[in-house]
Design an enzyme around this catalytic site. Structure first.
Site: not given
Lengths: 558, 558
Positions: B78, B196, B235, B371
């Site tokens: 993304d 974010e 990851n 996140h």
């Protein structure tokens, strides 16, 4: 395998195992078949254009003289949604409790089947004899009133089907499950238990429906303007608690959405819902009241495109506009697959200035499940203490978890049967074994068609949906075998014609060349000529675009 | 609005707000534009046939002389997935840290853009001057190594873009976020913060990645046979922990799936992944080792149809067969929309006898988010103490929650800007305001086509996908205006022709009648004749089937 008339007991699912939805189970002894439930389910997104799925009932049609009754446990779509389609194929006497029958009759009326269908009201104390089989019932607690479990007394022993259930110790309207009757059934001895597996992966005890009511009252009190609650229309207890919270905070009630209006009408008429006189107002009266004196109940908790809440969120509902400061409560958990559309609805509501309470039900306190969690499933297993156990009503992983719970409670491992739809568990002389399969499967409903859309049609739809279609029209002269007109290329769902003129011009030249060459090679078969065109054009388009539209050559000799 | 060359600072998103995915932000001062990130996103299911979506960069193309640099914060799709498509439209110098650049170069190579693209390696200490703007960076902690935040020094003041981040106090490989540098940036004064919002709805602190490692070791120890771990290839910390748990339990490592092999190759080469010598084995060597001496890392954690895990679950992987007793760990959380396909994979794995550890990551301990949750977002806001705040990287509801967090931390309400893609926040003389919009939107990628599929094509695909198409071919005599051949009706995706002969025969008669009547009514316009056929046939089919196939009349005069 579709003939099992010996003096043996057969138990099988025609829908509902290895899936969530379209529940339909059958118990057969010799020439007597009893069917339990007749559900539908929604298609996965890859079943393009399909409206709904119901069980394939070939087995029942082949054995129609033996089917004695269709017993319905409760009024949810995954238990009654198949009726309008199944009863068109096979007329069966339907047995259901009052609220369930009320909902069924609405469906049959719409399908023009009401007059033709034999209907029998039952209740928790009913006892019905069907040849060698006797059916009785027990009250369960679920997210819709009048839910029943089924007890079938057979020459081999007692078979119990739980229906859907939880054990709510503080149910709304005091609609308790009949624990004592269940204990009695278990004490007398259960040969085989069929128990629902929806929440078999979930540890602990499902919270009481009443918890939601307390949270409603808190939220309604805090709301300074209107409250809009979206939930499943069928959850009558939830609706009652919205009404109760409205009463407690002095709000009038408006109802929006066809299925919500329908449910509230039926449930009120039959006495399952208690709305105080004067509370109900019409949608067009909402603006006559102060904002903090209104609660609106509506459909759309799953983000369904045409539902009331979705329309409001998109500001295209005829009557209700979301106002800054409105409180919107989504009293439901997303059904897998609906997360994105619910997310979009929530975003739109926030953009309009609403305060939205949403998310996983447990986190917000605005929803609880209607299905038993692991401790309750064990409680049911313990109460019924069956010799044989068949976990039903769930995906395979849920059945498997339920199996482990049964082992933990003490059911012998080899006495637990994990079955697919159609797989028969046969019991004779007290011994159970898997004994083949009966016909089973999915019947697709598309518009008025029952089962007339199959794999070829679906494969074509999939193909068309991905890259569209090119129709290539050419006429060839009978006399000199030259191209007389065309090729004309018509594109639908492939590319913008205007922006792709160069591509389509070149495509036309390739078609011309291919036809001319094929003819000079003395290709006389139309099918070969067409397939040459398809191949050449398909190869060219794939090289140019990496897409594979469907190509339909129409070549005519004139 | 596409001209903003005055001495003002403009900040806007070309992608990434009001959505998850296709992140692209721009900061402009006078004639200098810096672009941050260039992501892609996956289409919703209604965008039939679309492979991927990237930002509409019309604004950048119109102002191409002003775009100084494309800075990339980290290597997730993304943030980098749009590069192969965007760089085809507009050549830009790309700046990225080592691992990020490694991943970008793989993409550019595949797209044939590697040679043509100017590339610059950066690191946390880089400082770059672009006209009136100076860029520097700070290390963040995220679910991929080498993630950076961006600091832009502008004539109006400092603009900070966080990139993606969490605050992991015990990160794998000691890749700490540079708290001290962030504190310093904040102390010196931040004019505007872009931070974010992915987890802005989630209370508390996101758990440390290291927690997963401890749970891996437990699970690997308990596993009596092979362990198969499926996770996101990107990851790298997760991969390292799988390797570490394999080392701790004395297992060899096999890697399956193209993106997994690719990631492990790049990350190992660049030193971000440490695999002990002799641990790695080929897939075809797996069977040479005892089952409890093997761990397999593979793709497929989202149930993607062609991925390694999905193939294994469906027993059609070329090399690896799932064996009874294998332990399969799905080390990921379902991305909304993927729940059903993951559920199907889990079911298939259970059917093959595997022990599957799956579900919401937090519950299983096999996954944590990359996140920041609410407390971490507040920590970032507190550290940066910005005058203006623009929540980015999230759906509207996430931006809104992030706004509330900022208010709680003390940012003035009127200094927080909730923006849509394209909406410009303009800052001049220390004062910020919303100042119109620049062009922005979705560019659809279908095969090789960039933006050549638009709404009309998509509407046709939708129509075709629901009810298919009927092509009706008729030839009419030039001389006497009678039907010379046909109507021939070709059905694709509508009904089985064989099972619907009666329906299609009647359809043919209706077409004949309609044409004959139209001609005798002196209809001369082809378009009118065609539309008469469409109307009559469409009406008939809808009455008979409640379906509305696309109808394509092809009428020729010969």
């Amino acid at each position: 395998m579709n003939n099992r008339t010996e003096n043996k007991l057969s138990i099988f699912a025609l829908g509902g195992v290895g899936e969530i939805g379209k529940n339909m189970y059958a118990v057969q002894y010799a020439n007597d078949i009893i069917v339990i439930d007749c559900g539908s389910k929604f298609p996965d997104e890859e079943l393009l254009g399909i409206d709904i799925i119901v069980p394939d009932i070939s087995y029942l049609i082949e054995n129609k003289d033996k089917v004695r009754a269709l017993l319905i446990t409760h009024g949810h779509e995954d238990h009654i949604g198949g009726l309008p389609y199944i009863l068109k194929q096979l007329s069966l006497p339907v047995y259901a409790s009052r609220l369930t029958m009320g909902l069924i009759e609405g469906k049959l009326k719409e399908a023009g089947l009401l007059g033709a269908t034999e209907r029998h009201l039952i209740h928790a104390e009913s006892e019905l004899k069907f040849g060698t089989l006797t059916a009785s019932f027990f009250r369960t607690n679920h997210s819709i009133p009048d839910s029943l479990g089924v007890v079938l007394d057979t020459p081999e022993g007692v078979v119990v089907h739980t229906g859907d259930f939880k054990f709510d110790q503080t149910p709304v309207n005091d609609h308790h499950a009949d624990l004592h009757r269940m204990a009695e059934i278990g004490r007398k001895g259960v040969l085989a238990l069929l128990s629902e597996s929806t929440n078999a992966e979930r540890p602990g005890f499902t919270p009481s429906e009443r918890n939601v009511g307390a949270n409603f009252i808190d939220a309604f009190r805090k709301a300074e303007r209107r409250v809009i609650v979206s939930t499943f229309a069928s959850n009558v207890y939830r609706l009652q608690q919205v009404i109760d919270a409205g009463v407690a905070t002095n709000r009038k009630l408006a109802i929006i959405g066809r299925s919500m209006v329908n449910m509230i009408t039926i449930a009120s008429e039959l006495g399952y819902l208690n709305i105080p006189d004067g509370m109900l107002i019409e949608t067009n009266e909402v603006n006559r009241y102060a904002d903090n004196q209104v609660v609106i109940l509506c459909t759309g908790s799953q983000g369904e495109p045409m539902s009331a809440l979705t329309r409001m969120a998109r500001s295209n509902h005829r009557q209700i506009e979301i106002l800054e400061g409105d409180t919107v409560i989504i009293s439901a958990t997303p059904i897998p697959g609906n997360e994105r559309s619910i997310g979009r609805t929530v975003d739109e509501l926030f953009r309009l200035g609403a305060n939205v309470i949403y998310g996983q039900g447990a986190a917000t306190g605005m929803h609880v499940s209607g299905h038993a969690s692991q401790e309750e499933l064990k409680l049911m297993l313990h109460l019924m203490a069956p010799k044989y156990f068949i976990p039903i009503h769930g995906e395979y992983r849920m059945q498997l978890h339920h199996k482990k719970l049964a082992e933990a409670v003490g059911v012998a491992k080899e006495n637990i049967f994990l079955v697919d739809n159609g797989e028969v568990v046969e019991i004779a002389n007290g011994q159970a074994r898997k004994a083949g399969k009966v016909s089973s499967g999915n019947t697709y409903i598309d518009g008025l068609g029952i089962g007339d859309v199959g794999n070829i049609v679906l494969r074509d739809r999939k193909h068309l949906s991905q890259d569209g279609i090119l129709v290539v029209v050419v006429t060839i002269s009978k006399q000199d075998k030259t191209i007389k007109s065309g090729p004309d290329i018509i594109s639908r769902g492939f590319v913008y014609v205007r922006e792709s003129e160069g591509l389509l011009d070149e495509a036309g030249r390739i078609v011309s060349r291919t036809i001319t060459k094929s003819i000079s090679d003395n290709v006389n078969q139309w099918t070969t000529l067409k397939s040459n065109v398809k191949d050449a054009l398909g190869r060219f388009l794939y090289e140019q675009t990496k897409r594979k539209p469907m190509i339909l050559p129409i070549i005519m000799e004139v």
